[in-house]
Design a protein around this motif. Structure first.
Motif, PDB file in Angstrom:
ATOM      1  N   ARG A 258       0.952  -1.268   0.149  1.00 45.25           N
ATOM      2  CA  ARG A 258      -0.053  -0.101  -0.043  1.00 45.25           C
ATOM      3  C   ARG A 258       0.948   1.357   0.159  1.00 45.25           C
ATOM      4  O   ARG A 258       0.437   2.192  -0.783  1.00 45.25           O
ATOM      5  N   LEU A 261       2.990   1.645  -3.620  1.00 38.90           N
ATOM      6  CA  LEU A 261       1.868   2.029  -4.566  1.00 38.90           C
ATOM      7  C   LEU A 261       1.307   3.404  -4.316  1.00 38.90           C
ATOM      8  O   LEU A 261       1.165   4.180  -5.370  1.00 38.90           O
ATOM      9  N   ALA A 262       1.018   3.983  -3.074  1.00 39.96           N
ATOM     10  CA  ALA A 262       0.543   5.228  -2.921  1.00 39.96           C
ATOM     11  C   ALA A 262       1.600   6.295  -3.285  1.00 39.96           C
ATOM     12  O   ALA A 262       1.236   7.316  -3.849  1.00 39.96           O
ATOM     13  N   LEU A 264       4.164   5.755  -5.448  1.00 39.16           N
ATOM     14  CA  LEU A 264       4.405   5.782  -6.845  1.00 39.16           C
ATOM     15  C   LEU A 264       3.165   6.614  -7.506  1.00 39.16           C
ATOM     16  O   LEU A 264       3.416   7.399  -8.541  1.00 39.16           O
ATOM     17  N   THR A 265       2.122   6.717  -7.071  1.00 47.01           N
ATOM     18  CA  THR A 265       0.742   7.134  -7.559  1.00 47.01           C
ATOM     19  C   THR A 265       1.005   8.845  -7.298  1.00 47.01           C
ATOM     20  O   THR A 265       0.669   9.414  -8.167  1.00 47.01           O
ATOM     21  N   THR A 266       1.568   8.861  -5.950  1.00 43.94           N
ATOM     22  CA  THR A 266       1.918  10.481  -5.940  1.00 43.94           C
ATOM     23  C   THR A 266       3.222  10.909  -6.945  1.00 43.94           C
ATOM     24  O   THR A 266       2.818  12.369  -7.407  1.00 43.94           O
ATOM     25  N   GLN A 267       4.031  10.179  -6.928  1.00 39.52           N
ATOM     26  CA  GLN A 267       5.189  10.686  -7.851  1.00 39.52           C
ATOM     27  C   GLN A 267       4.658  10.834  -9.372  1.00 39.52           C
ATOM     28  O   GLN A 267       5.061  11.649 -10.070  1.00 39.52           O
ATOM     29  N   LEU A 268       3.811   9.954  -9.912  1.00 38.26           N
ATOM     30  CA  LEU A 268       3.498   9.981 -11.057  1.00 38.26           C
ATOM     31  C   LEU A 268       2.383  11.330 -11.248  1.00 38.26           C
ATOM     32  O   LEU A 268       2.516  11.994 -12.358  1.00 38.26           O
ATOM     33  N   ASP A 269       1.511  11.697 -10.305  1.00 37.21           N
ATOM     34  CA  ASP A 269       0.876  12.805 -10.303  1.00 37.21           C
ATOM     35  C   ASP A 269       1.566  14.076 -10.340  1.00 37.21           C
ATOM     36  O   ASP A 269       1.519  14.710 -11.108  1.00 37.21           O
ATOM     37  N   ALA A 288      10.312   7.333  -9.217  1.00 38.29           N
ATOM     38  CA  ALA A 288       9.273   6.236  -9.748  1.00 38.29           C
ATOM     39  C   ALA A 288       9.853   5.072 -10.070  1.00 38.29           C
ATOM     40  O   ALA A 288       9.388   3.974  -9.541  1.00 38.29           O
ATOM     41  N   SER A 291      10.748   3.306  -7.018  1.00 39.65           N
ATOM     42  CA  SER A 291       9.654   2.848  -6.186  1.00 39.65           C
ATOM     43  C   SER A 291       9.306   1.482  -6.963  1.00 39.65           C
ATOM     44  O   SER A 291       8.556   0.361  -6.388  1.00 39.65           O
TER      45      SER A 291
END
Length: 534
Positions: A258, A261-262, A264-269, A288, A291
């Motif tokens: 979790r 993944l969170a 990685l999501t933030t980094q992509l955003d 990223a 991660s």
């Protein structure tokens, strides 16, 4: 009519018991089966006893008939004109003179009419049929001066048949009573014997809602049911442990996945927001990638743990347990060290190894006791050999000790422990790997000169998803002057894999802080006795 084969997955034809019996309870089948066997035994006993009684009665009748004949035979052998007296009551005796005249007879008239044919019959016992009635007779032919006489004694066989039939009826009624009593006793005994099975069944039904530690009841008797309950309890314990491990792994993996993944999501955003800034976008992409590398390592470690546990369960169920020689494992140690050096070169970390083959003069394989200071690492020039053989016998298989550890497991042991050390060391540190034999154990030891770990972390170091504090967590080089080298974050499963491999091989894994600084990880694997090597 053609017979169709059963479809896959469907039960095939059931053989053995007839269909009506298959629908009965086990207690009923035991009672019916035991009663049927008892009925066969009782019938055989009645027949044998009837045969014996018939033989005894016939022998007794022959004895009585001989006794009836003997006085007359004795008289006729010495007197050619005897004065014959009538026999006792109920004795059937006849004496026929050589002329054919009946000198004495107590026979029924229908038997007397058959005496003429008996005069020419051979002496001895026989059975004759007279007007539908059977008589057992004894015939003697005494000889005197007057000629050849005939003495006949007879008894009606009907009396014998009545005795035998009465006795057979009595035996049959007695056998029937015994059979009924045996059937009732079989039902009672089967009920008592299956009572523990019923308790086990009720307990098994309750297991779905019972506490996790519930077990099947084991009776006080050391019988087959107690063994079955013990075996089922062991099976339930193994199943429960496997279920708990899987549940814990799923829970821990979900928790561990979790966070990255969170992130990685933030980094992509953030990368999408900084699309116009090339430098910022490159930094986001780089983070990223790290991660993703952490997620990939976590997934690979979870898969490795799962495969180790599956192999262990197969071996516990009687699967093959391959063994490997010391030299083959030593070759894998060198190959794994070479792979770790590729990672360590980015931080200028030296990785050396030392292989101490078991020698005939040193059963321990090393002159230093366990826990002594580690010898100075060999330099790359002395330890990195192109032929994969070090002095002392590595690379040979003559009388070498063998271990229940394959080369893949040894590669995991070296890679996980040495890579952890490389990740924790500052630039310019050193890692030393040794593989030797001490007594009846193979010892793999990985030592570094890094900061070590907190003492509070040592008891839980081999648990899953556990990591030490920031002193050994994955990070950039802590010394800003040396220039940081980013490494992917650890999964917290490396040492758990080490312990799983060691325990699967029958050994142990431990770690300790070295007084001079650094951490020492030791894996001990027992030598397989020669008679059990595969």
């Amino acid at each position: 009519m053609t017979e169709t084969a059963p479809t896959p997955g469907s039960p095939g034809p059931r053989h053995g018991l007839p269909r009506p019996l298959r629908n009965l309870s086990l207690r009923s089948r035991i009672t019916i089966g035991s009663t049927a066997i008892a009925a066969v035994v009782i019938v055989l006993l009645v027949l044998v006893m009837r045969f014996q009684v018939v033989s005894v009665v016939a022998s007794a009748t022959r004895t009585l008939l001989d006794a009836d004949v003997d006085p007359y035979v004795a008289t006729l052998e010495v007197d050619s004109d005897p004065d014959l007296s009538a026999p006792g009551n109920a004795q059937l005796v006849a004496v026929v003179a050589p002329s054919g005249q009946i000198r004495l007879s107590t026979m029924p008239p229908r038997v007397e009419r058959a005496l003429g044919s008996l005069t020419s019959t051979q002496a001895g016992a026989s059975v004759i049929d007279v007007s539908g009635s059977e008589y057992r007779v004894v015939i003697e032919h005494p000889v005197n001066q007057a000629g050849r006489w005939t003495v006949v004694a007879a008894r009606n066989s009907q009396a014998e048949a009545i005795v035998v039939d009465d006795l057979t009826t009595t035996l049959s009624l007695t056998g029937l009573a015994i059979l009924i009593a045996f059937g009732v006793a079989s039902w009672i005994l089967a009920t008592a014997a299956l009572r523990p099975v019923n308790r086990m069944r009720r307990e098994a039904e309750r297991l779905s809602v019972a506490p996790e530690r519930a077990e099947l009841p084991v009776g006080p008797a050391q019988d087959e049911l107690a063994s079955l309950a013990t075996t089922l309890n062991a099976f339930l314990a193994r199943t429960r442990q496997a279920t708990e491990r899987e549940r814990q792994m799923v829970s821990d993996a979900s928790h561990e996945l979790r966070t990255p993944l969170a992130i990685l999501t933030t980094q992509l955003d953030l990368a999408s927001l900084d699309g116009d800034d090339a430098a910022a976008l490159a930094a986001h992409i780089d983070r990223a990638k790290r991660s993703v590398a952490r997620l990939s390592r976590l997934a690979n470690d979870l898969l490795t743990l799962s495969r180790i546990e599956d192999s262990e369960r197969r071996e516990q169920d009687g699967g093959p347990q391959p063994t490997t020689t010391w030299s083959d494992l030593g070759d894998e140690v060198m190959a794994a060290v070479d792979r770790v050096r590729l990672i360590a070169s980015a931080k200028d970390i030296t990785v050396d190894f030392d292989l101490e083959p078991p020698g005939p003069t040193s059963p321990a394989g090393s002159s230093e006791p366990h826990g002594a200071p580690v010898a100075a690492p060999r330099s790359d020039a002395s330890s990195d050999r192109s032929d994969g053989v070090v002095p002392g016998g590595v690379g040979t298989d003559a009388g070498e000790p063998r271990f229940r550890l394959d080369t893949g497991g040894m590669a995991q042991l070296v890679t996980n422990t040495a890579s952890n050390a490389v990740a924790a060391l500052p630039r310019g540190g050193g890692v030393f790997v040794s593989w030797r034999v001490e007594g009846a154990e193979g010892v793999l030891q990985v030592t570094d000169d890094g900061p070590g770990v907190p003492e509070s972390f040592i008891p839980v170091a081999f648990d899953r998803f556990t990591r030490p504090d920031e002193a050994r967590t994955s990070r950039r080089d802590p010394d800003p002057a040396t220039g940081g080298v980013p490494l992917p974050g650890g999964s917290g499963l490396g040492l758990a894999i080490v312990r799983a491999i060691a325990e699967r091989s029958g050994g142990t894994a431990s770690l300790r802080n070295v007084r001079s600084g650094g951490l020492e990880v030791t894996v001990r694997v027992p030598v397989v006795p020669p008679q059990t090597t595969a």
